[in-house]
Design an enzyme around this catalytic site. Structure first.
Site, short mmCIF file in Angstrom:
data_model
loop_
_atom_site.label_atom_id
_atom_site.label_comp_id
_atom_site.label_asym_id
_atom_site.label_seq_id
_atom_site.Cartn_x
_atom_site.Cartn_y
_atom_site.Cartn_z
N GLY A 13 0.83 -1.20 0.00
CA GLY A 13 0.00 0.00 0.00
C GLY A 13 0.87 1.25 0.00
CE LYS A 34 -2.87 -11.09 3.16
NZ LYS A 34 -3.70 -11.59 4.28
CB ALA A 45 -8.18 5.19 1.01
CD GLU A 112 -12.70 12.63 4.81
OE1 GLU A 112 -12.19 12.00 5.76
OE2 GLU A 112 -12.55 12.30 3.62
CG HIS A 237 -16.29 4.24 7.81
ND1 HIS A 237 -17.50 4.76 7.40
CD2 HIS A 237 -15.33 5.08 7.34
CE1 HIS A 237 -17.27 5.85 6.69
NE2 HIS A 237 -15.97 6.07 6.64
NE ARG A 283 -13.87 8.04 9.74
CZ ARG A 283 -12.99 7.61 8.86
NH1 ARG A 283 -12.20 6.60 9.14
NH2 ARG A 283 -12.90 8.19 7.68
CG HIS A 344 -12.78 2.12 8.41
ND1 HIS A 344 -12.68 1.79 7.07
CD2 HIS A 344 -12.29 3.38 8.51
CE1 HIS A 344 -12.16 2.82 6.40
NE2 HIS A 344 -11.90 3.79 7.25
CD GLU A 368 -5.79 -0.48 9.24
OE1 GLU A 368 -6.79 -0.86 9.88
OE2 GLU A 368 -5.78 -0.35 8.00
NE ARG A 379 -8.18 5.94 10.43
CZ ARG A 379 -8.77 6.34 9.30
NH1 ARG A 379 -8.34 7.42 8.67
NH2 ARG A 379 -9.79 5.69 8.81
#
Length: 531
Positions: A13, A34, A45, A112, A237, A283, A344, A368, A379
């Site tokens: 990532g 993987k 994302a 956000e 989430h 969140r 999430h 992560e 977060r």
């Protein structure tokens, strides 16, 4: 089969590829992933990456928003460092070819939940996909980067493990990795090993994470003897599309950032009674509010309503979300979107220092999989891509200094030994345990917890662990068995850390300790394997 490299990167990532692209100037890099290289949480994302990039915003404001969202246990020195280094990593991403959405000649900034200003850079509503595209293309072009797709790491190789003795300063020497297509287990000897393997959402029954998110890095690091921290803080989430055929499709927080309102089935908005920021609350608060509304009114979901913004705006600002929902028969320009919370983001993980190094020498963790202290108890939206990119740079700089300063001599690393293991004809054991873990984690260790539920979960995971260990050593390893072993380990770590925290703070809400304990609180929970 043995492979030797300067840098071994496990994960592909934004964290792993950002590190690989910088480290490749100083040696050979092997990237193990993987599935295909683009299959990562980064690729899914939607929202964006948070950084201060306008005159109306300040570092102090971004720091404060992060601290508030983190429920009082963020490491403030880490928060300030990540926020202040943000603009430079954005420039790096742009240099690597990432194309963020612009409004005229300036980058379009969205907002956000939890943010006091517009500071989210995005690429329409597929930011992660755009970042992954650019980094993958850059990595594939680099002559010093070799990509091993469809390879799954089994365990880290440490000096203590090779010498079969406990060392005061253990050192990572690489990893055993299985080629999923051939079944051959390769031994990667590496001067520097980096875990960038992502999160652990698949530990839960409902998640918006990709299938690869089975907590592999956390589990491997724990088994190797690294310290793990704050695993009780799993972020749910609030808004995943609720549809029988939708496989955990995330409705970005940016939709609420642009004015969407959460409502009950009858159209009643409800967030005002839970938080003064209403639909833009952090969140953890939004997820608990939705969970409470569903339980109070007996509904299977709640609804997200953005129809008032008009069809032209919705289709241009959220083209991917609009089109995907349309494929499921929902027109978000005319209908409310049915949504439910889902696992999430893991805010805990492998404990690292300012340079992303673990307490095992030459082993780094970023993204992560790592616990840096940035997120605290919850977060802040769009801080994760920022953290991954910042720590990729810091890990790279520190690792290169280590390579320059130290002479390296590898002890003889043994090849993988399957012993007397045989092929299994009882794969039902794997599927049964996988399903059982995910169900009791959702029911007992989910958004709302209690001491009784945690105790029940721990009893079950201990029984399952015994069964998995017996199965693991008796049969030849498969990808499914490796992942099952890892989610069982991660589940046990989450439960153990949740049992340590005797308060409700951030994402850890326990009905037996409904308030924040400012007298006996602990900023971090730590757990380390006893040898």
């Amino acid at each position: 089969m043995k492979e030797k490299t300067d840098f071994l990167v496990i994960g592909s990532g934004i964290a792993g590829l950002s590190f690989a692209l910088q480290a490749a100037a100083h040696g050979k890099v092997a990237v193990v992933t993987k599935r295909d290289i683009a299959e990562s949480a980064t690729n899914y994302a939607q929202g964006g990456i948070a950084t201060v990039s306008s005159e109306e915003d300040t570092f102090d404001a971004h720091v404060q928003d992060t601290l508030v969202a983190g429920a009082g246990i963020c490491h403030e020195d880490v928060v300030r460092m990540v926020v202040e280094e943000g603009p430079q990593v954005i420039r790096n991403l742009i240099d690597w070819g990432v194309q963020f959405t612009k409004s005229g000649d300036v980058y379009d900034l969205t907002r956000e939940g939890g943010h006091s200003a517009r500071r989210i850079l995005h690429a329409e509503d597929i930011t992660g996909r755009e970042i992954e595209r650019a980094l993958v293309e850059a990595a594939k072009r680099h002559e010093n980067i070799t990509i091993y797709e469809n390879h799954i790491a089994i365990d880290l190789v440490t000096e203590s493990k090779v010498l079969k003795q406990k060392l005061e300063h253990n050192r990572c020497l690489g990893a055993h990795v299985m080629d999923k297509e051939s079944g051959v287990v390769k031994t990667f000897a590496a001067r520097i090993t980096l875990l960038a393997s992502g999160g652990a959402g698949k530990v839960y029954l409902y998640t918006c994470n990709p299938d690869v998110a089975t907590g592999d890095g956390v589990a491997m690091a724990y088994r190797a003897g690294a310290t793990i921290a704050n695993m009780e803080f799993m972020q749910f989430h609030p808004t995943t599309l609720y549809h029988p055929n939708a496989r955990s499709f995330l409705i970005s927080e940016a939709v609420r950032g642009e004015g969407a309102v959460l409502k009950r089935r009858d159209g009643t908005a409800f967030m005002e009674k839970y938080h003064h920021l209403k639909d833009l609350a952090p969140r953890d608060i939004v997820a608990r509010a939705i969970d409470n509304e569903m339980k109070t009114y007996g509904d299977d979901c709640v609804y997200l309503d953005i129809r008032h913004r008009g069809a032209e705006y919705i289709t241009s600002r959220f083209p991917n979300i609009f089109q995907t929902c349309l494929e499921y028969g929902i027109d978000m320009t005319k209908e409310m979107l049915p949504v439910v919370p889902a696992a999430h983001y893991l805010c805990g993980g492998v404990q690292v220092d300012f340079n992303a190094e673990t307490d095992i020498k030459h082993l780094y963790a970023i993204g992560e999989v790592a616990f840096t202290g940035l997120h605290g108890g919850n977060r802040l939206a769009s801080n994760s891509l920022l953290e991954a990119a910042v720590y990729a740079g810091r890990a790279y700089e520190h690792a290169v200094q280590v390579l320059r300063a130290e002479e390296f001599s590898f002890p003889q690393i043994p090849e993988w030994d399957a012993g007397t293991a045989t092929n299994s004809d009882e794969m039902v054991v794997v599927s049964q345990n996988w399903d059982e873990i995910r169900r009791f984690m959702w029911n007992y260790v989910g958004i709302v917890r209690s001491d009784k539920r945690l105790a029940r979960a721990m009893r079950r995971i201990e029984l399952i662990q015994d069964e998995i260990e017996e199965y693991y050593w008796n049969f030849i390893v498969t990808s499914d068995l490796i992942e099952l072993r890892n989610i069982a380990t991660v589940a046990q770590l989450i439960v153990a850390c949740a049992q340590m925290r005797k308060e409700s703070r951030g994402l850890n809400y326990n009905i037996d300790y409904p308030g924040v304990d400012d007298q006996n609180w602990k900023r971090d929970t730590h757990i380390k394997k006893k040898f």
